[in-house]
Design a protein around this motif. Structure first.
Motif, PDB file in Angstrom:
ATOM      1  N   ASP A 135     -22.910 -22.393 -58.336  1.00  0.00           N
ATOM      2  CA  ASP A 135     -22.934 -22.017 -56.774  1.00  0.00           C
ATOM      3  C   ASP A 135     -23.870 -22.569 -56.052  1.00  0.00           C
ATOM      4  OD1 ASP A 135     -21.360 -19.927 -58.100  1.00  0.00           O
ATOM      5  OD2 ASP A 135     -22.841 -18.304 -57.948  1.00  0.00           O
ATOM      6  N   PHE A 136     -24.075 -23.957 -56.111  1.00  0.00           N
ATOM      7  CA  PHE A 136     -24.422 -24.604 -55.102  1.00  0.00           C
ATOM      8  C   PHE A 136     -23.856 -24.696 -53.913  1.00  0.00           C
ATOM      9  CE2 PHE A 136     -27.897 -27.138 -57.529  1.00  0.00           C
ATOM     10  CZ  PHE A 136     -29.043 -26.267 -57.181  1.00  0.00           C
ATOM     11  N   GLN A 137     -23.429 -23.648 -53.171  1.00  0.00           N
ATOM     12  CA  GLN A 137     -22.687 -23.482 -51.942  1.00  0.00           C
ATOM     13  C   GLN A 137     -23.550 -23.206 -50.977  1.00  0.00           C
ATOM     14  OE1 GLN A 137     -20.373 -20.549 -54.776  1.00  0.00           O
ATOM     15  NE2 GLN A 137     -19.120 -20.725 -52.895  1.00  0.00           N
ATOM     16  N   ARG A 138     -23.081 -23.109 -49.551  1.00  0.00           N
ATOM     17  CA  ARG A 138     -23.899 -23.132 -48.418  1.00  0.00           C
ATOM     18  C   ARG A 138     -24.318 -21.684 -48.345  1.00  0.00           C
ATOM     19  NH1 ARG A 138     -21.147 -24.121 -43.161  1.00  0.00           N
ATOM     20  NH2 ARG A 138     -23.240 -23.801 -42.689  1.00  0.00           N
ATOM     21  N   ALA A 139     -23.511 -20.513 -48.832  1.00  0.00           N
ATOM     22  CA  ALA A 139     -24.178 -19.481 -48.838  1.00  0.00           C
ATOM     23  C   ALA A 139     -25.435 -19.071 -49.587  1.00  0.00           C
ATOM     24  CB  ALA A 139     -23.016 -18.477 -49.572  1.00  0.00           C
ATOM     25  N   PHE A 140     -25.638 -20.047 -50.865  1.00  0.00           N
ATOM     26  CA  PHE A 140     -26.704 -19.589 -51.507  1.00  0.00           C
ATOM     27  C   PHE A 140     -27.564 -20.894 -51.313  1.00  0.00           C
ATOM     28  CE2 PHE A 140     -22.834 -17.983 -53.918  1.00  0.00           C
ATOM     29  CZ  PHE A 140     -23.243 -16.612 -53.564  1.00  0.00           C
ATOM     30  N   THR A 141     -27.369 -21.892 -50.639  1.00  0.00           N
ATOM     31  CA  THR A 141     -28.598 -23.015 -50.357  1.00  0.00           C
ATOM     32  C   THR A 141     -28.929 -22.900 -49.136  1.00  0.00           C
ATOM     33  OG1 THR A 141     -26.731 -24.650 -50.293  1.00  0.00           O
ATOM     34  CG2 THR A 141     -27.472 -24.327 -52.470  1.00  0.00           C
ATOM     35  N   GLU A 142     -28.417 -22.237 -48.114  1.00  0.00           N
ATOM     36  CA  GLU A 142     -28.879 -22.370 -46.586  1.00  0.00           C
ATOM     37  C   GLU A 142     -29.136 -20.923 -46.103  1.00  0.00           C
ATOM     38  OE1 GLU A 142     -26.009 -24.439 -44.335  1.00  0.00           O
ATOM     39  OE2 GLU A 142     -25.773 -25.965 -45.780  1.00  0.00           O
ATOM     40  N   HIS A 143     -29.159 -19.864 -46.854  1.00  0.00           N
ATOM     41  CA  HIS A 143     -29.619 -18.781 -46.366  1.00  0.00           C
ATOM     42  C   HIS A 143     -31.132 -18.375 -45.988  1.00  0.00           C
ATOM     43  CE1 HIS A 143     -31.396 -17.375 -50.004  1.00  0.00           C
ATOM     44  NE2 HIS A 143     -30.786 -18.028 -50.673  1.00  0.00           N
ATOM     45  N   GLU A 144     -31.103 -17.314 -45.319  1.00  0.00           N
ATOM     46  CA  GLU A 144     -32.459 -17.031 -44.644  1.00  0.00           C
ATOM     47  C   GLU A 144     -33.638 -17.026 -45.563  1.00  0.00           C
ATOM     48  OE1 GLU A 144     -29.868 -15.151 -44.555  1.00  0.00           O
ATOM     49  OE2 GLU A 144     -29.059 -15.543 -42.669  1.00  0.00           O
TER      50      GLU A 144
ATOM     51  N   ASP B 111     -14.156 -19.003 -45.239  1.00  0.00           N
ATOM     52  CA  ASP B 111     -15.465 -19.020 -44.819  1.00  0.00           C
ATOM     53  C   ASP B 111     -16.306 -20.387 -45.200  1.00  0.00           C
ATOM     54  OD1 ASP B 111     -18.184 -18.432 -44.019  1.00  0.00           O
ATOM     55  OD2 ASP B 111     -17.569 -16.242 -44.211  1.00  0.00           O
ATOM     56  N   PRO B 112     -16.798 -21.017 -44.140  1.00  0.00           N
ATOM     57  CA  PRO B 112     -17.367 -22.193 -44.022  1.00  0.00           C
ATOM     58  C   PRO B 112     -18.724 -21.959 -45.186  1.00  0.00           C
ATOM     59  CG  PRO B 112     -17.014 -21.978 -42.034  1.00  0.00           C
ATOM     60  CD  PRO B 112     -16.707 -20.587 -42.651  1.00  0.00           C
ATOM     61  N   TRP B 113     -19.398 -20.705 -45.362  1.00  0.00           N
ATOM     62  CA  TRP B 113     -20.209 -20.449 -46.067  1.00  0.00           C
ATOM     63  C   TRP B 113     -20.059 -20.719 -47.681  1.00  0.00           C
ATOM     64  CZ3 TRP B 113     -25.303 -20.288 -44.875  1.00  0.00           C
ATOM     65  CH2 TRP B 113     -25.289 -19.552 -43.641  1.00  0.00           C
ATOM     66  N   THR B 114     -18.517 -20.799 -48.003  1.00  0.00           N
ATOM     67  CA  THR B 114     -18.209 -20.907 -49.409  1.00  0.00           C
ATOM     68  C   THR B 114     -18.312 -22.619 -49.848  1.00  0.00           C
ATOM     69  OG1 THR B 114     -15.965 -21.440 -48.999  1.00  0.00           O
ATOM     70  CG2 THR B 114     -16.622 -18.910 -49.470  1.00  0.00           C
ATOM     71  N   GLU B 115     -18.466 -23.421 -48.639  1.00  0.00           N
ATOM     72  CA  GLU B 115     -18.469 -24.744 -48.890  1.00  0.00           C
ATOM     73  C   GLU B 115     -19.471 -25.181 -49.874  1.00  0.00           C
ATOM     74  OE1 GLU B 115     -18.573 -26.401 -44.956  1.00  0.00           O
ATOM     75  OE2 GLU B 115     -16.584 -25.640 -44.532  1.00  0.00           O
ATOM     76  N   ILE B 116     -19.355 -26.254 -50.807  1.00  0.00           N
ATOM     77  CA  ILE B 116     -20.276 -26.753 -51.477  1.00  0.00           C
ATOM     78  C   ILE B 116     -21.211 -27.611 -50.698  1.00  0.00           C
ATOM     79  CG2 ILE B 116     -20.998 -28.371 -53.593  1.00  0.00           C
ATOM     80  CD1 ILE B 116     -18.062 -27.487 -54.795  1.00  0.00           C
ATOM     81  N   SER B 117     -22.412 -27.500 -51.141  1.00  0.00           N
ATOM     82  CA  SER B 117     -23.586 -28.091 -50.383  1.00  0.00           C
ATOM     83  C   SER B 117     -23.235 -29.607 -50.293  1.00  0.00           C
ATOM     84  CB  SER B 117     -25.145 -27.939 -51.022  1.00  0.00           C
ATOM     85  OG  SER B 117     -25.888 -28.953 -50.437  1.00  0.00           O
TER      86      SER B 117
ATOM     87  N   MET C 165     -26.723 -27.206 -67.635  1.00  0.00           N
ATOM     88  CA  MET C 165     -26.756 -26.371 -66.386  1.00  0.00           C
ATOM     89  C   MET C 165     -27.479 -26.590 -65.562  1.00  0.00           C
ATOM     90  SD  MET C 165     -24.450 -23.980 -67.612  1.00  0.00           S
ATOM     91  CE  MET C 165     -24.475 -22.694 -66.400  1.00  0.00           C
ATOM     92  N   THR C 166     -26.943 -26.534 -64.298  1.00  0.00           N
ATOM     93  CA  THR C 166     -27.670 -26.742 -63.124  1.00  0.00           C
ATOM     94  C   THR C 166     -27.153 -25.664 -61.925  1.00  0.00           C
ATOM     95  OG1 THR C 166     -26.081 -28.250 -61.542  1.00  0.00           O
ATOM     96  CG2 THR C 166     -27.437 -29.122 -63.374  1.00  0.00           C
ATOM     97  N   GLY C 167     -27.955 -25.243 -61.023  1.00  0.00           N
ATOM     98  CA  GLY C 167     -27.388 -24.528 -59.950  1.00  0.00           C
ATOM     99  C   GLY C 167     -28.448 -23.312 -59.630  1.00  0.00           C
ATOM    100  N   THR C 168     -27.788 -22.256 -58.870  1.00  0.00           N
ATOM    101  CA  THR C 168     -28.442 -21.110 -58.532  1.00  0.00           C
ATOM    102  C   THR C 168     -27.763 -19.859 -58.816  1.00  0.00           C
ATOM    103  OG1 THR C 168     -29.818 -20.258 -56.359  1.00  0.00           O
ATOM    104  CG2 THR C 168     -27.444 -21.398 -56.140  1.00  0.00           C
TER     105      THR C 168
END
Length: 225
Positions: A33-42, A100-106, A145-148
């Motif tokens: 889940d190193f996607q924009r939704a989970f790496t660029e949120h508020e 949605d662009p938020w699903t894109e991998i970082s 394992m890596t990620g968020t």
């Protein structure tokens, strides 16, 4: 009253002392889940960027050693595909609709052409996905394992991997959780019950040795990388 600083120090000490299961012979790196939704949120903190950078180093080493890399990404065709708790409560998964662009991998950890991408709809990478079949096809016996987030999707995937008697190595510096205390306690929980928590340095050394191959040294691999 509980002294939480003391509790954290205690679980860190116990984690370091806990018996390790040990690595396997055929590892794969799993990026959760190193996607924009989970790496660029508020609510992200400075640890997110650090974990991404560490993961990029790990991925470079894994590819040089011919270790498979598998990305797990949350992609939903409908928000009703989510589990009940996420449908009831506000969740970052609302940003995970297909297209949605938020699903894109970082862009910090982009997939290489030879890497594998597995879509999922819940926290665990195993639930109703092709991950089991892919691991069998690749002959994998260990997940690195890596990620968020450490306490959410990483932990859920680790638990399901342990149920399958796969060896699990959670690279501490390559995992991120903006819920800092949850992440810390989850590292202890995973080390205590489900697998091993390992360092980035020791994992890089493993992969360098693997890349060196028979008749070559780790220093040789570094020179030719």
């Amino acid at each position: 009253m509980t002294d939480w600083n003391a509790e954290v120090e205690t679980i860190r000490r116990r984690r370091a002392e806990r018996t390790k299961v040990g690595p396997g012979e055929r590892p794969a790196v799993v990026v959760v889940d190193f996607q924009r939704a989970f790496t660029e949120h508020e609510n992200i903190g400075p640890g997110t960027a650090v974990a991404l950078e560490h993961t990029q180093r790990l991925l470079t080493a894994a590819r040089a050693a011919d270790v498979p890399v598998i990305y797990l990404v949350m992609v939903l065709d409908d928000l009703d595909d989510r589990m009940l708790a996420q449908r009831v409560r506000s969740s970052l998964t609302e940003r995970c609709l297909r297209g949605d662009p938020w699903t894109e991998i970082s862009p910090v950890v982009p997939p290489a052409p030879q890497d594998h991408v597995v879509e999922k709809t819940v926290a665990s990478g195993f639930w109703r996905t092709r991950l089991d079949d892919l691991l069998a096809e690749l002959g994998v016996d260990e997940l690195v394992m890596t990620g968020t987030s450490t306490s959410g999707c990483v932990r859920a995937t680790v638990v399901d991997a342990a149920y399958r008697s796969l060896r699990v190595s959670v690279v501490e510096e390559c995992c991120d959780d903006f819920r800092v205390l949850s992440g810390e306690t989850s590292l202890w929980d995973m080390q205590d019950r489900f697998g091993d928590v390992v360092s980035l340095d020791e994992t890089l050394e493993r992969f360098a040795a693997r890349a060196a191959g028979p008749g070559r040294t780790v220093d040789d691999a570094a020179v030719h990388a």
